[in-house]
Design a protein around this motif. Structure first.
Motif, PDB file in Angstrom:
ATOM      1  N   LYS A  47       0.837  -1.227   0.055  1.00  0.00           N
ATOM      2  CA  LYS A  47      -0.096   0.059   0.029  1.00  0.00           C
ATOM      3  C   LYS A  47       0.787   1.352  -0.086  1.00  0.00           C
ATOM      4  CE  LYS A  47      -4.555   1.578   2.302  1.00  0.00           C
ATOM      5  NZ  LYS A  47      -5.436   1.004   1.021  1.00  0.00           N
ATOM      6  N   LEU A  48       0.785   2.031  -0.819  1.00  0.00           N
ATOM      7  CA  LEU A  48       1.640   3.321  -1.221  1.00  0.00           C
ATOM      8  C   LEU A  48       0.923   4.390  -0.433  1.00  0.00           C
ATOM      9  CD1 LEU A  48       2.559   2.860  -4.791  1.00  0.00           C
ATOM     10  CD2 LEU A  48       4.095   2.112  -2.765  1.00  0.00           C
ATOM     11  N   LEU A  49      -0.331   4.441  -0.585  1.00  0.00           N
ATOM     12  CA  LEU A  49      -1.007   5.862  -0.036  1.00  0.00           C
ATOM     13  C   LEU A  49      -2.307   5.337   1.012  1.00  0.00           C
ATOM     14  CD1 LEU A  49      -1.905   7.383  -3.509  1.00  0.00           C
ATOM     15  CD2 LEU A  49      -0.126   8.147  -1.855  1.00  0.00           C
ATOM     16  N   GLN A  50      -2.166   6.235   1.871  1.00  0.00           N
ATOM     17  CA  GLN A  50      -3.312   5.913   3.007  1.00  0.00           C
ATOM     18  C   GLN A  50      -4.326   7.076   2.619  1.00  0.00           C
ATOM     19  OE1 GLN A  50      -2.937   3.503   5.534  1.00  0.00           O
ATOM     20  NE2 GLN A  50      -5.136   4.265   5.731  1.00  0.00           N
ATOM     21  N   ARG A  51      -5.551   6.318   2.283  1.00  0.00           N
ATOM     22  CA  ARG A  51      -6.765   7.238   1.932  1.00  0.00           C
ATOM     23  C   ARG A  51      -7.516   7.452   3.250  1.00  0.00           C
ATOM     24  NH1 ARG A  51      -4.936   3.578  -1.668  1.00  0.00           N
ATOM     25  NH2 ARG A  51      -4.618   4.023  -4.024  1.00  0.00           N
ATOM     26  N   THR A  52      -8.220   8.683   3.306  1.00  0.00           N
ATOM     27  CA  THR A  52      -9.141   8.869   4.055  1.00  0.00           C
ATOM     28  C   THR A  52     -10.285   9.917   3.100  1.00  0.00           C
ATOM     29  OG1 THR A  52      -8.612  10.978   5.105  1.00  0.00           O
ATOM     30  CG2 THR A  52      -7.637   8.962   6.145  1.00  0.00           C
ATOM     31  N   THR A  53     -11.432  10.094   3.818  1.00  0.00           N
ATOM     32  CA  THR A  53     -12.350  10.847   3.234  1.00  0.00           C
ATOM     33  C   THR A  53     -11.941  12.233   3.080  1.00  0.00           C
ATOM     34  OG1 THR A  53     -13.315  11.309   5.383  1.00  0.00           O
ATOM     35  CG2 THR A  53     -14.341   9.389   4.017  1.00  0.00           C
ATOM     36  N   ARG A  54     -10.908  12.591   3.774  1.00  0.00           N
ATOM     37  CA  ARG A  54     -10.448  14.014   3.689  1.00  0.00           C
ATOM     38  C   ARG A  54      -9.001  14.366   3.285  1.00  0.00           C
ATOM     39  NH1 ARG A  54     -12.719  17.084   9.371  1.00  0.00           N
ATOM     40  NH2 ARG A  54     -15.054  16.647   8.811  1.00  0.00           N
ATOM     41  N   SER A  55      -8.215  13.193   3.233  1.00  0.00           N
ATOM     42  CA  SER A  55      -6.864  13.359   2.939  1.00  0.00           C
ATOM     43  C   SER A  55      -6.215  12.242   2.222  1.00  0.00           C
ATOM     44  CB  SER A  55      -6.335  13.902   4.113  1.00  0.00           C
ATOM     45  OG  SER A  55      -6.004  13.074   5.107  1.00  0.00           O
ATOM     46  N   VAL A  56      -5.049  12.461   1.816  1.00  0.00           N
ATOM     47  CA  VAL A  56      -4.456  11.323   1.337  1.00  0.00           C
ATOM     48  C   VAL A  56      -2.905  11.560   1.863  1.00  0.00           C
ATOM     49  CG1 VAL A  56      -3.451  10.177  -0.825  1.00  0.00           C
ATOM     50  CG2 VAL A  56      -5.606  11.208  -0.879  1.00  0.00           C
ATOM     51  N   SER A  57      -2.288  10.458   2.257  1.00  0.00           N
ATOM     52  CA  SER A  57      -0.901  10.597   2.737  1.00  0.00           C
ATOM     53  C   SER A  57      -0.183   9.305   2.282  1.00  0.00           C
ATOM     54  CB  SER A  57      -0.857  10.844   4.285  1.00  0.00           C
ATOM     55  OG  SER A  57      -1.419   9.679   4.755  1.00  0.00           O
ATOM     56  N   LEU A  58       1.155   9.567   2.469  1.00  0.00           N
ATOM     57  CA  LEU A  58       2.295   8.451   2.041  1.00  0.00           C
ATOM     58  C   LEU A  58       2.283   7.229   3.203  1.00  0.00           C
ATOM     59  CD1 LEU A  58       4.850  10.527  -0.010  1.00  0.00           C
ATOM     60  CD2 LEU A  58       3.147   8.428  -1.024  1.00  0.00           C
ATOM     61  N   THR A  59       2.162   6.157   2.994  1.00  0.00           N
ATOM     62  CA  THR A  59       2.546   5.107   3.821  1.00  0.00           C
ATOM     63  C   THR A  59       4.187   5.424   3.954  1.00  0.00           C
ATOM     64  OG1 THR A  59       2.788   3.249   2.266  1.00  0.00           O
ATOM     65  CG2 THR A  59       0.478   3.806   3.327  1.00  0.00           C
ATOM     66  N   GLU A  60       4.550   4.392   4.640  1.00  0.00           N
ATOM     67  CA  GLU A  60       6.159   4.360   4.762  1.00  0.00           C
ATOM     68  C   GLU A  60       6.879   3.748   3.352  1.00  0.00           C
ATOM     69  OE1 GLU A  60       9.520   2.003   7.378  1.00  0.00           O
ATOM     70  OE2 GLU A  60       7.448   2.016   8.150  1.00  0.00           O
ATOM     71  N   ALA A  61       6.039   2.665   3.109  1.00  0.00           N
ATOM     72  CA  ALA A  61       6.411   2.087   1.811  1.00  0.00           C
ATOM     73  C   ALA A  61       6.273   3.159   0.636  1.00  0.00           C
ATOM     74  CB  ALA A  61       5.725   0.781   1.363  1.00  0.00           C
ATOM     75  N   GLY A  62       5.064   4.035   0.900  1.00  0.00           N
ATOM     76  CA  GLY A  62       4.997   4.980  -0.392  1.00  0.00           C
ATOM     77  C   GLY A  62       6.023   6.155  -0.426  1.00  0.00           C
ATOM     78  N   THR A  63       6.465   6.429   0.811  1.00  0.00           N
ATOM     79  CA  THR A  63       7.692   7.452   1.091  1.00  0.00           C
ATOM     80  C   THR A  63       8.720   6.959   0.133  1.00  0.00           C
ATOM     81  OG1 THR A  63       6.447   8.441   2.900  1.00  0.00           O
ATOM     82  CG2 THR A  63       8.883   8.758   2.665  1.00  0.00           C
ATOM     83  N   GLN A  64       9.273   5.736   0.546  1.00  0.00           N
ATOM     84  CA  GLN A  64      10.564   5.271   0.039  1.00  0.00           C
ATOM     85  C   GLN A  64      10.469   5.261  -1.200  1.00  0.00           C
ATOM     86  OE1 GLN A  64      11.787   1.505   2.153  1.00  0.00           O
ATOM     87  NE2 GLN A  64      13.295   1.276   0.686  1.00  0.00           N
ATOM     88  N   TYR A  65       9.224   4.581  -1.913  1.00  0.00           N
ATOM     89  CA  TYR A  65       9.062   4.343  -3.386  1.00  0.00           C
ATOM     90  C   TYR A  65       9.250   5.760  -4.105  1.00  0.00           C
ATOM     91  CZ  TYR A  65       7.334   2.304  -7.592  1.00  0.00           C
ATOM     92  OH  TYR A  65       7.119   1.890  -8.880  1.00  0.00           O
ATOM     93  N   PHE A  66       8.560   6.743  -3.209  1.00  0.00           N
ATOM     94  CA  PHE A  66       8.356   8.153  -4.150  1.00  0.00           C
ATOM     95  C   PHE A  66       9.841   8.592  -4.085  1.00  0.00           C
ATOM     96  CE2 PHE A  66       7.596  12.697  -3.469  1.00  0.00           C
ATOM     97  CZ  PHE A  66       7.148  12.940  -4.665  1.00  0.00           C
ATOM     98  N   GLN A  67      10.486   8.622  -3.138  1.00  0.00           N
ATOM     99  CA  GLN A  67      11.812   8.967  -3.041  1.00  0.00           C
ATOM    100  C   GLN A  67      12.910   8.409  -4.049  1.00  0.00           C
ATOM    101  OE1 GLN A  67      12.906   8.482   1.145  1.00  0.00           O
ATOM    102  NE2 GLN A  67      12.230  10.296   1.584  1.00  0.00           N
ATOM    103  N   GLN A  68      12.402   7.088  -4.487  1.00  0.00           N
ATOM    104  CA  GLN A  68      13.452   6.315  -5.339  1.00  0.00           C
ATOM    105  C   GLN A  68      13.175   6.521  -6.838  1.00  0.00           C
ATOM    106  OE1 GLN A  68      13.896   2.264  -3.985  1.00  0.00           O
ATOM    107  NE2 GLN A  68      14.861   2.945  -2.140  1.00  0.00           N
ATOM    108  N   VAL A  69      11.707   6.562  -7.026  1.00  0.00           N
ATOM    109  CA  VAL A  69      11.254   6.765  -8.510  1.00  0.00           C
ATOM    110  C   VAL A  69      11.358   8.110  -8.907  1.00  0.00           C
ATOM    111  CG1 VAL A  69      10.117   4.639  -8.178  1.00  0.00           C
ATOM    112  CG2 VAL A  69       8.741   6.491  -7.837  1.00  0.00           C
TER     113      VAL A  69
END
Length: 292
Positions: A47-69
């Motif tokens: 799971k790369l993104l943590q979704r709620t009804t009001r916001s979207v945030s990066l998971t730990e894996a998502g943060t690492q993946y974003f920094q690398q790609v």
């Protein structure tokens, strides 16, 4: 190359912070962004993104993946821009925003001339006096005037303009002409969207508080009020140039005129500037007349 699918969409969401802004940035639908990101997550098994009804945030894996790609994605974008630059004629859509009155009077005619010169380019311009969020709205650039408050934007100076303090001959005949800044307190002042005027006093820009019975958030309306003899206004040259030239308005305190207010083209700092955008900005800088 299936492993590349969804990376651009994911990076856009990570950059902007929501699906709507990412869709605007990539000029696609929210549903398409959501499908691509979900497909990428399924492919990676995380799971790369943590979704709620009001916001979207990066998971730990998502943060690492974003920094690398992200660096790799920028390399691909640079390669695409380099190839696009080889075209004899620039192509594509340019989305921008500009202030209403200034944009309608000066930017729109230049955009029309620009498109006549480059037939492969189309333009979508939103005229608004609100400072639209460029990234959120998926815009390529914005034309802004005066002090830039957002340090995350990259700016190129296009021209400068002056602010004129002026009133009508009839007003001065009836009320007298102020000879000093202090005497302005005794006069009817026409107030714009900000409750102060900018004057160059003692070698620095000072904000002079103003108040009066007329307050408009329109430069054209303020100019009309000044011509009608309702009071004294401070306005950019492009509103009052004709009235000053014809004698309908008389300038006051030219020695205190702010000569440093700039007209800017601003870009998101994290976006590569396509050749077509650079071409438009250079065109505007060449044709916009300073002291507008």
């Amino acid at each position: 190359m299936k492993y590349l699918e969804g990376i651009a969409e994911f990076c856009a969401v990570a950059d902007v912070g929501n699906f709507t802004g990412a869709a605007n940035k990539l000029d696609t639908s929210v549903a398409q962004i959501s499908r691509k990101v979900a497909s990428l997550e399924k492919q990676l098994g995380v799971k790369l993104l943590q979704r709620t009804t009001r916001s979207v945030s990066l998971t730990e894996a998502g943060t690492q993946y974003f920094q690398q790609v992200l660096p790799a994605l920028k390399v691909l974008e640079d390669a695409q821009l380099a190839v696009s630059a080889l075209q004899a004629s620039p192509q594509g859509l340019i989305k921008l925003t500009a202030p209403v009155a200034f944009g309608e009077a000066f930017i729109a005619p230049l955009l029309n001339t620009f498109m006549q010169k480059y037939s492969g380019i189309s333009v979508q311009c939103t005229f608004s006096n609100e400072k639209l969020d460029i990234v959120e709205q998926g815009l390529d650039l914005a034309i802004r005037i005066g002090k830039l408050e957002d340090s995350t934007l990259v700016a190129k100076k296009l021209a400068t303009r002056h602010l004129f303090v002026c009133g009508s001959r009839d007003y001065f005949k009836e009320q007298g002409q102020p000879r000093s800044i202090e005497e302005l307190k005794e006069h009817s002042l026409l107030v714009g969207s900000q409750p102060y005027w900018r004057l160059f006093i003692d070698n620095k820009i000072q904000s002079i508080p103003v108040q009066g019975r007329v307050r408009y958030n329109s430069g054209n309306a303020l100019c009309s009020a000044a011509v009608a003899g309702l009071g004294i206004a401070q306005l950019p040259g492009f509103y009052v140039r004709k009235a000053l030239a014809s004698g309908q308005l008389i300038e006051l305190f030219p020695e205190y005129k702010d000569k440093q207010e700039a007209i800017w083209a601003v870009f998101p700092s994290n976006r590569n500037v396509a050749p077509k955008i650079r071409l438009l900005v250079d065109f505007l800088a060449q044709h916009l007349v300073s002291d507008s």
